[in-house]
Design a protein around this motif. Structure first.
Motif, PDB file in Angstrom:
ATOM      1  N   GLY A   1       0.823  -1.207   0.000  1.00  0.00           N
ATOM      2  CA  GLY A   1       0.000   0.000   0.000  1.00  0.00           C
ATOM      3  C   GLY A   1       0.854   1.252   0.000  1.00  0.00           C
ATOM      4  N   PHE A   2       0.191   2.400   0.197  1.00  0.00           N
ATOM      5  CA  PHE A   2       0.894   3.674   0.235  1.00  0.00           C
ATOM      6  C   PHE A   2       1.135   4.089   1.674  1.00  0.00           C
ATOM      7  N   ASP A   3       2.315   4.676   1.913  1.00  0.00           N
ATOM      8  CA  ASP A   3       2.658   5.125   3.255  1.00  0.00           C
ATOM      9  C   ASP A   3       2.484   6.638   3.370  1.00  0.00           C
ATOM     10  N   GLN A   4       2.904   7.185   4.506  1.00  0.00           N
ATOM     11  CA  GLN A   4       2.735   8.610   4.774  1.00  0.00           C
ATOM     12  C   GLN A   4       3.614   9.501   3.903  1.00  0.00           C
ATOM     13  N   TYR A   5       4.511   8.905   3.141  1.00  0.00           N
ATOM     14  CA  TYR A   5       5.361   9.673   2.231  1.00  0.00           C
ATOM     15  C   TYR A   5       4.907   9.523   0.777  1.00  0.00           C
ATOM     16  N   ASN A   6       3.707   8.999   0.600  1.00  0.00           N
ATOM     17  CA  ASN A   6       3.114   8.765  -0.722  1.00  0.00           C
ATOM     18  C   ASN A   6       3.913   7.763  -1.541  1.00  0.00           C
TER      19      ASN A   6
ATOM     20  N   ASN B   1      -1.819  10.456   5.039  1.00  0.00           N
ATOM     21  CA  ASN B   1      -1.170  11.765   5.161  1.00  0.00           C
ATOM     22  C   ASN B   1      -1.772  12.576   6.305  1.00  0.00           C
ATOM     23  N   ASP B   2      -3.098  12.582   6.406  1.00  0.00           N
ATOM     24  CA  ASP B   2      -3.767  13.312   7.488  1.00  0.00           C
ATOM     25  C   ASP B   2      -3.362  12.746   8.853  1.00  0.00           C
ATOM     26  N   TRP B   3      -3.285  11.422   8.953  1.00  0.00           N
ATOM     27  CA  TRP B   3      -2.889  10.763  10.204  1.00  0.00           C
ATOM     28  C   TRP B   3      -1.470  11.190  10.593  1.00  0.00           C
ATOM     29  N   PHE B   4      -0.579  11.195   9.619  1.00  0.00           N
ATOM     30  CA  PHE B   4       0.814  11.571   9.883  1.00  0.00           C
ATOM     31  C   PHE B   4       0.941  13.035  10.295  1.00  0.00           C
ATOM     32  N   LEU B   5       0.111  13.910   9.740  1.00  0.00           N
ATOM     33  CA  LEU B   5       0.139  15.315  10.152  1.00  0.00           C
ATOM     34  C   LEU B   5      -0.266  15.465  11.617  1.00  0.00           C
ATOM     35  N   LYS B   6      -1.229  14.659  12.054  1.00  0.00           N
ATOM     36  CA  LYS B   6      -1.670  14.690  13.452  1.00  0.00           C
ATOM     37  C   LYS B   6      -0.683  13.991  14.375  1.00  0.00           C
TER      38      LYS B   6
END
Length: 184
Positions: free
Chosen positions: A28-33, A117-122
């Motif tokens: 899948g895709f991670d927080q770094y796209n 991405n939203d999760w990683f920002l939080k």
């Protein structure tokens, strides 16, 4: 049932993973796209905790907030144990891998790269990979009945402790293993 481990759950009987089964390789895709495979963490002589979570789950958010921001609100949950600080320390010291798999976003739709991405920002913790289970394939295999759910794996991607509900079984098993090794 392929592994002779058929379990009765609220919605019927299902084949359930068990100790020693090989965990599937999520892609899948991670927080770094970036596209990432779960098996990238194998064969590194470290235990792996795979956490199944959703963006809308309060306990999932509290756990992530504790891991990344040291917010102790998670301690108010009745399932919390202060011994779990040792697991956070192990993550921080790169002694184990902790991987968050998000399978639903805030609207309860499939998780995607934006969810991650939203999760990683939080919860910005570079030591915790976040992967979107965007088709709920891993979710279908685990069939979580309570989240967050944690599964403990060895470095060969074999299940050491399986749970489809909560973190306690896997966290407690890891602490037990670590305590036994410390006594040697």
């Amino acid at each position: 049932c392929i592994n002779n481990n058929c379990i009765r759950q609220p919605r019927g009987r299902f084949c359930s993973p068990k100790t020693g089964d090989i965990f599937p390789n999520l892609n899948g895709f991670d927080q770094y796209n970036q596209r990432i495979e779960l098996y990238e963490f194998s064969n590194q002589n470290k235990y792996i905790i795979v956490e199944m979570a959703t963006s809308w789950c309060d306990a999932c958010n509290q756990l992530a907030d504790w891991l990344s921001n040291d917010n102790n609100k998670v301690k108010n949950n009745r399932w919390w144990k202060d011994d779990y600080y040792k697991i956070k320390e192990m993550i921080d010291l790169n002694q184990i891998y902790y991987i968050t798999i998000l399978y639903e976003g805030f609207n309860r739709g499939f998780a995607d790269v934006h969810t991650v991405n939203d999760w990683f920002l939080k919860y910005p913790d570079r030591k915790i990979p976040i992967i979107a289970d965007n088709n709920k394939l891993l979710h279908k295999w685990i069939k979580p009945t309570g989240i967050p759910t944690a599964i403990l794996l060895n470095d060969k991607m074999e299940i050491v402790k399986f749970s489809n509900r909560g973190i306690n079984d896997s966290f407690d098993e890891l602490l037990s293993i670590i305590n036994k090794n410390d006594k040697k």
